[in-house]
Design a protein around this motif. Structure first.
Motif, mmCIF file in Angstrom:
data_model
loop_
_atom_site.group_PDB
_atom_site.id
_atom_site.type_symbol
_atom_site.label_atom_id
_atom_site.label_comp_id
_atom_site.label_asym_id
_atom_site.label_seq_id
_atom_site.Cartn_x
_atom_site.Cartn_y
_atom_site.Cartn_z
ATOM 1 N N LYS A 35 0.831 -1.215 0.000
ATOM 2 C CA LYS A 35 0.000 0.000 0.000
ATOM 3 C C LYS A 35 0.864 1.263 0.000
ATOM 4 C CE LYS A 35 -0.826 -0.191 5.028
ATOM 5 N NZ LYS A 35 -0.794 -1.606 5.410
ATOM 6 N N ASN A 56 -4.296 -3.216 0.134
ATOM 7 C CA ASN A 56 -5.362 -2.904 1.080
ATOM 8 C C ASN A 56 -6.560 -2.221 0.468
ATOM 9 O OD1 ASN A 56 -2.847 -2.986 2.785
ATOM 10 N ND2 ASN A 56 -4.495 -2.858 4.302
ATOM 11 N N ILE A 78 -5.497 -7.744 1.221
ATOM 12 C CA ILE A 78 -5.302 -7.901 2.670
ATOM 13 C C ILE A 78 -6.065 -6.854 3.474
ATOM 14 C CG2 ILE A 78 -3.047 -9.007 2.380
ATOM 15 C CD1 ILE A 78 -1.717 -6.371 3.212
ATOM 16 N N MET A 203 3.747 -8.753 11.117
ATOM 17 C CA MET A 203 3.986 -7.588 10.278
ATOM 18 C C MET A 203 5.410 -7.099 10.584
ATOM 19 S SD MET A 203 0.058 -6.129 10.435
ATOM 20 C CE MET A 203 0.467 -4.525 11.013
ATOM 21 N N SER A 204 5.746 -5.883 10.154
ATOM 22 C CA SER A 204 7.142 -5.442 10.277
ATOM 23 C C SER A 204 7.703 -5.566 11.695
ATOM 24 C CB SER A 204 7.286 -3.990 9.811
ATOM 25 O OG SER A 204 7.115 -3.939 8.416
ATOM 26 N N ARG A 219 3.043 -10.615 6.533
ATOM 27 C CA ARG A 219 2.706 -9.464 5.689
ATOM 28 C C ARG A 219 3.575 -8.280 6.127
ATOM 29 N NH1 ARG A 219 -1.965 -11.060 8.409
ATOM 30 N NH2 ARG A 219 -1.773 -9.063 9.465
ATOM 31 N N GLY A 221 5.297 -4.551 5.340
ATOM 32 C CA GLY A 221 5.318 -3.315 4.560
ATOM 33 C C GLY A 221 6.516 -2.455 4.905
ATOM 34 N N THR A 222 6.455 -1.817 6.061
ATOM 35 C CA THR A 222 7.466 -0.841 6.471
ATOM 36 C C THR A 222 8.896 -1.381 6.415
ATOM 37 O OG1 THR A 222 5.780 0.043 7.957
ATOM 38 C CG2 THR A 222 8.037 0.807 8.298
ATOM 39 N N ARG A 228 5.590 4.693 5.667
ATOM 40 C CA ARG A 228 4.646 5.260 4.704
ATOM 41 C C ARG A 228 4.385 6.723 5.055
ATOM 42 N NH1 ARG A 228 3.055 -0.036 5.579
ATOM 43 N NH2 ARG A 228 1.907 0.501 7.445
#
Ligand code: PLP
Length: 232
Positions: A35, A56, A78, A203-204, A219, A221-222, A228
């Motif tokens: 995302k 997302n 997700i 997550m991260s 999952r 991301g960061t 973000r």
């Protein structure tokens, strides 16, 4: 750090967590939570070896999909899926993670049947029973699986959760372990159209902990793309 370096580091940490838990590193799938990252950045993550991409927001997914951002890996949804957007996601996302109600399951089922396909989904578990969060409680999962097994056009491939926000990764250990138990216990039962293949959590901030507790799909991301920027 570049995206490529970050992916390498996350993968190394995942491999180490798997080995430490006595598991095969290749059992663990790394999903890039993409995302707010444009097609070019998504492609760099794929090039660097993530297994999957997860979006997302439906609009963002359609846009980046049209740009060929996800070529080379399966695309998952997700986010929180609204019923009126189901039509745009069924068939495009190979797995929908956050199915949080039977009503949503029913809408997905109807759309899949209409299109002549079978949609893979994960049921979302509100593992800490947080009032602010959607999803099935742990207690509701057996009945939800039972109900899901009678829907056409749906195949339940496992469970996902987003545990409470926490300060240190080990705070969520009890929730990760509760998820593992739910995953294993319900995997032993035989439901039609259900196969407990994926336990999507971590997550991260806590993916290594999640793997230690049994996750096989994290999952991230960061830790791949950096923070973000919500002001943009
Ligand atoms: C954004 C997102 C992630 C990744 O979060 P990070 O903390 O940036 O790794 C994972 N799962 C879901 C459902 C998300 O929306």
């Amino acid at each position: 750090m570049t995206i490529t370096e970050n992916v390498k580091n996350v993968r190394a940490a995942l491999d180490a967590a798997a080995v430490k838990a006595g598991r095969e590193p290749r059992e663990i799938l790394l999903l890039a939570a993409t995302k707010m990252n444009d097609a070019e950045r998504v492609r760099e993550a794929i090039e660097a070896g993530v297994d999957l991409c997860g979006e997302n927001r439906v609009q963002e997914m359609l846009q980046k999909s049209a740009q060929g951002a996800y070529e080379g890996v399966p695309l998952h949804f997700i986010g929180h899926l609204q019923k009126n957007k189901v039509r745009q996601v069924v068939g495009l996302a190979s797995l929908i993670h956050g199915v949080d109600s039977l009503a949503l399951l029913e809408v997905i089922s109807r759309e899949s049947v209409k299109r002549g396909l079978v949609q893979d989904v994960l049921l979302e578990v509100n593992v800490a029973s947080e009032p602010s969060k959607s999803g099935f409680t742990a207690e509701e999962i057996p009945a939800a699986l039972e109900a899901a097994s009678s829907f056409e056009g749906i195949f339940v491939r496992g469970l996902m959760t987003i545990p409470p926000k926490c300060q240190s990764p080990d705070e969520n250990r009890p929730f990760f372990l509760a998820m593992r138990k739910l995953f294993v216990d319900n995997g032993r039962k035989k439901y039609d159209n259900v196969s407990m293949d994926f336990l999507s959590m971590g997550m991260s901030g806590d993916y290594a902990e999640a793997v230690a507790c049994g996750a096989n799909l994290v999952r991230v991301g960061t830790a791949i793309f950096g923070a973000r920027n919500y002001d943009k």
